[in-house]
Enzyme design. Sequence first.
Site, PDB file in Angstrom:
ATOM      1  N   CYS A 108       0.933  -1.252  -0.235  1.00 29.54           N
ATOM      2  CA  CYS A 108       0.033   0.046   0.110  1.00 29.54           C
ATOM      3  C   CYS A 108       0.798   1.048  -0.114  1.00 29.54           C
ATOM      4  O   CYS A 108       1.589   1.683  -0.989  1.00 29.54           O
ATOM      5  CB  CYS A 108      -0.969  -0.073   1.173  1.00 29.54           C
ATOM      6  SG  CYS A 108      -2.275   1.050   1.029  1.00 29.54           S
ATOM      7  N   HIS A 214      -3.716  -5.052   0.627  1.00 25.50           N
ATOM      8  CA  HIS A 214      -3.147  -5.332   2.124  1.00 25.50           C
ATOM      9  C   HIS A 214      -3.162  -7.048   2.160  1.00 25.50           C
ATOM     10  O   HIS A 214      -4.167  -7.683   2.687  1.00 25.50           O
ATOM     11  CB  HIS A 214      -4.144  -4.925   2.959  1.00 25.50           C
ATOM     12  CG  HIS A 214      -3.874  -3.503   3.105  1.00 25.50           C
ATOM     13  ND1 HIS A 214      -2.944  -3.199   3.828  1.00 25.50           N
ATOM     14  CD2 HIS A 214      -4.658  -2.368   2.628  1.00 25.50           C
ATOM     15  CE1 HIS A 214      -2.960  -1.575   3.737  1.00 25.50           C
ATOM     16  NE2 HIS A 214      -3.932  -1.174   3.148  1.00 25.50           N
ATOM     17  N   GLU A 216      -1.425  -8.749   4.173  1.00 28.79           N
ATOM     18  CA  GLU A 216      -1.184  -8.807   5.644  1.00 28.79           C
ATOM     19  C   GLU A 216      -2.380  -8.983   6.571  1.00 28.79           C
ATOM     20  O   GLU A 216      -2.368  -9.540   7.568  1.00 28.79           O
ATOM     21  CB  GLU A 216      -0.339  -7.823   6.101  1.00 28.79           C
ATOM     22  CG  GLU A 216      -0.999  -6.647   6.583  1.00 28.79           C
ATOM     23  CD  GLU A 216      -1.335  -5.693   5.645  1.00 28.79           C
ATOM     24  OE1 GLU A 216      -1.121  -6.081   4.290  1.00 28.79           O
ATOM     25  OE2 GLU A 216      -2.023  -4.723   5.741  1.00 28.79           O
TER      26      GLU A 216
END
Length: 244
Positions: A108, A214, A216
């Site tokens: 990001c 994202h 994660e």
Amino acid sequence: MRPLIAINADWADTPFERAQLRPRYIDAVEAAGGIPLVLPPTQDPTLAAAMLDRCDGLLLSGGDDPDPRLYGERPRPEIVPLHPRREAFDLALCRSALARRLPTLAVCAGMQTLAIACGGSLIQHIPAQVAGAIAHAAPSGDPEDAPHAITIQPHSHLARALGSSRAMVNSRHHQAVLDPGRGMRVVARCADDGLIEAIEPVQPGPLCLGVQWHPERSAALAGARRPLFAALVAQSAARHRLAA
Ligand code: MN
């Protein structure tokens, strides 16, 4: 031997100064078999290079907006600026990682900083500047509430990691990369509006991948997420073995 993966921390100054990081970045590296090591933004940003000398790979975390003056523009009112201390440190990290060809995954705002470090530029605020863009951020603020498809360039780190030319990703960003910078290329775009969703170096080499989504958020989920951390840890482990 588990490789040592550096993760940059954010810098906040309210209500008191602190270095901080969302645990999901730490957990994603740990789940993939790496040793997470959180790097604080130091007063002297040149320490970033010394830190990376001791590490096998780099995960650039997400955050607020890089200063548009870095790419020659005046900030729009929608900009939520990164803390200058973090911004200087992150740019030094990007430049050091590129110079070392250190395996890197940039998430990001991390991808946006990577583009700027290469001389690239951003779209400051998608809703105001891109007619016909889909919603890349949900009103809830939850990236999982704004999923969209991406199309992926073959013969890229991203395509190899995902084994596909198309994937669904989560989304929470109001900025996008406009120019990926010198020596960088676009390897994924939003299937609906064509905005840039991933970048890599033009030249083949160790993993260096910036993604706008994202991965994660859930290391346990499939799709365009867990394989990216697996690739980062595998390439960092290979570099560690070479250096031993
Ligand atoms: Mn998106």
